[in-house]
Design an enzyme around this catalytic site. Structure first.
Site, short mmCIF file in Angstrom:
data_model
loop_
_atom_site.label_atom_id
_atom_site.label_comp_id
_atom_site.label_asym_id
_atom_site.label_seq_id
_atom_site.Cartn_x
_atom_site.Cartn_y
_atom_site.Cartn_z
N THR A 55 0.83 -1.34 0.06
CA THR A 55 -0.03 0.22 0.06
C THR A 55 0.67 1.41 -0.07
O THR A 55 0.68 2.25 -0.92
CB THR A 55 -0.99 0.02 0.99
N LYS A 82 8.24 10.92 20.59
CA LYS A 82 8.46 11.94 21.56
C LYS A 82 6.90 12.07 22.21
O LYS A 82 6.99 13.05 23.02
CB LYS A 82 9.04 13.05 21.14
N HIS A 132 -10.26 -1.01 4.27
CA HIS A 132 -8.96 -0.90 3.74
C HIS A 132 -9.67 -0.64 2.27
O HIS A 132 -9.55 -1.42 1.36
CB HIS A 132 -8.34 -2.03 3.66
#
Ligand code: CP
Length: 313
Positions: A55, A82, A132
């Site tokens: 994909t 982070k 999807h």
């Protein structure tokens, strides 16, 4: 339509438009210069929070073939580590002028959330166990190319339906296009809500196989499983794997599909995967054309006149 979030959002006419546009755009692959200028000056961001081979690479190549600028963002190695949120990441990329954002994320619904935060088009490249849609579009494109029609086609989707966004998107799109879908799986690998899906359900692959024009095998998604869903891999393979003996009992013209990645020897034998009636590599090739089509239709608009353009850099 502004975004592509669910295969269920596509009307029959919209789905056919994507398939026809993909067919037309596929012609560029045969040219020496494999590019259209359609999306020149537009920016596409590929935002991948989950691993992908097919994909991600095909969306990147599709955007480049339409001459868009492409930013490939992977959560690994980014400020996500982070603690930066999806929303802040998306707004940061939007501030760089993204016209379209392709997102893959482990959370079902992530693409819908993103569509509420950014101005550009959002294309769902797989959200958790939910949907999807471009996989379903490339799958039906492949069925139409191989078998010539979709109306009345009998499609069996076999395996880990519970964790499969591919199955849900295919059921929705194939239903819209008039095909008859049967899901085949052990009871433990079917969602509790499956009776509300527009399809039939069976636990017996050997009963469904001889009546199917298309057999789509799915991988068992071990990475999404916290519990044991079947006794052993060997037992699963014995009941639900497509091996040489079962393949021989399919209709003579029936095709075998798999979205990939495959686990050879588990849900499909190597011999079946490599057979001329397997469309696995064709699905990958068609994925490029289909993703070009959705990028073109969502970002390029009808003024692009793709039918009139010669391939050019
Ligand atoms: N079929 C599919 O989505 O493959 P990737 O996970 O490699 O993108």
């Amino acid at each position: 339509m502004r975004h592509l979030l669910s295969a269920g959002d596509l009307s029959r006419d919209e789905a056919i438009l994507v398939l026809d546009t993909a067919k037309e755009l596929a012609q560029v692959s045969g040219r020496s210069v494999k590019k259209y200028p359609t999306l020149r000056g537009r920016t596409v961001v590929n935002l991948f929070y989950e691993d992908s081979t097919r994909t991600r690479t095909s969306f990147e190549l599709a955007a480049k073939r339409l001459s868009a600028d492409v930013i490939n963002f992977s959560a690994k190695g980014s400020s996500v580590s982070k603690g930066e949120s999806l929303k802040d990441t998306a707004l940061t990329l939007q501030a760089m002028g993204a016209d379209g954002v392709v997102i893959r994320h482990s959370a079902s619904g992530a693409a819908h959330r993103l569509a509420g935060w950014v101005d550009g088009a959002v294309l769902n490249a797989g959200d958790g166990t939910h949907e999807h849609p471009t996989q379903a579009l490339l799958d039906v494109f492949t069925m139409r190319e191989r078998l010539g029609h979709l109306e009345g086609l009998r499609v069996a989707i076999v395996g880990d339906i519970l964790h499969s966004r591919v199955a849900r998107s295919n059921v929705l799109l194939l239903h819209t296009l008039g095909a008859e879908v049967t899901l085949v799986a052990p009871p433990t690998l079917l969602p509790v809500s499956v009776h509300t899906w527009p399809c039939a359900v069976s636990y017996e692959l050997d009963e469904v196989l001889p009546k199917s024009d298309v057999v789509m095998m799915l991988r068992v998604q071990a990475e999404r499983m916290k519990d044991a869903f079947f006794p052993t891999a060997r037992e699963y393979s014995r009941r639900y794997g497509l091996d040489r003996e079962r393949f021989a009992r399919m209709q003579r013209d029936a095709i075998v599909m798999h979205p990939g990645p495959m686990v050879r020897g588990m849900e499909i034998s190597a011999e079946v995967a490599d057979s001329p009636r397997s469309t696995v590599t064709e699905q990958v090739t068609n994925g490029l054309s289909v993703r070009m089509a959705v990028l073109y239709l969502l970002l390029g608009g009808s003024e692009s006149g793709i039918g009139n353009q010669e391939g050019q850099a």
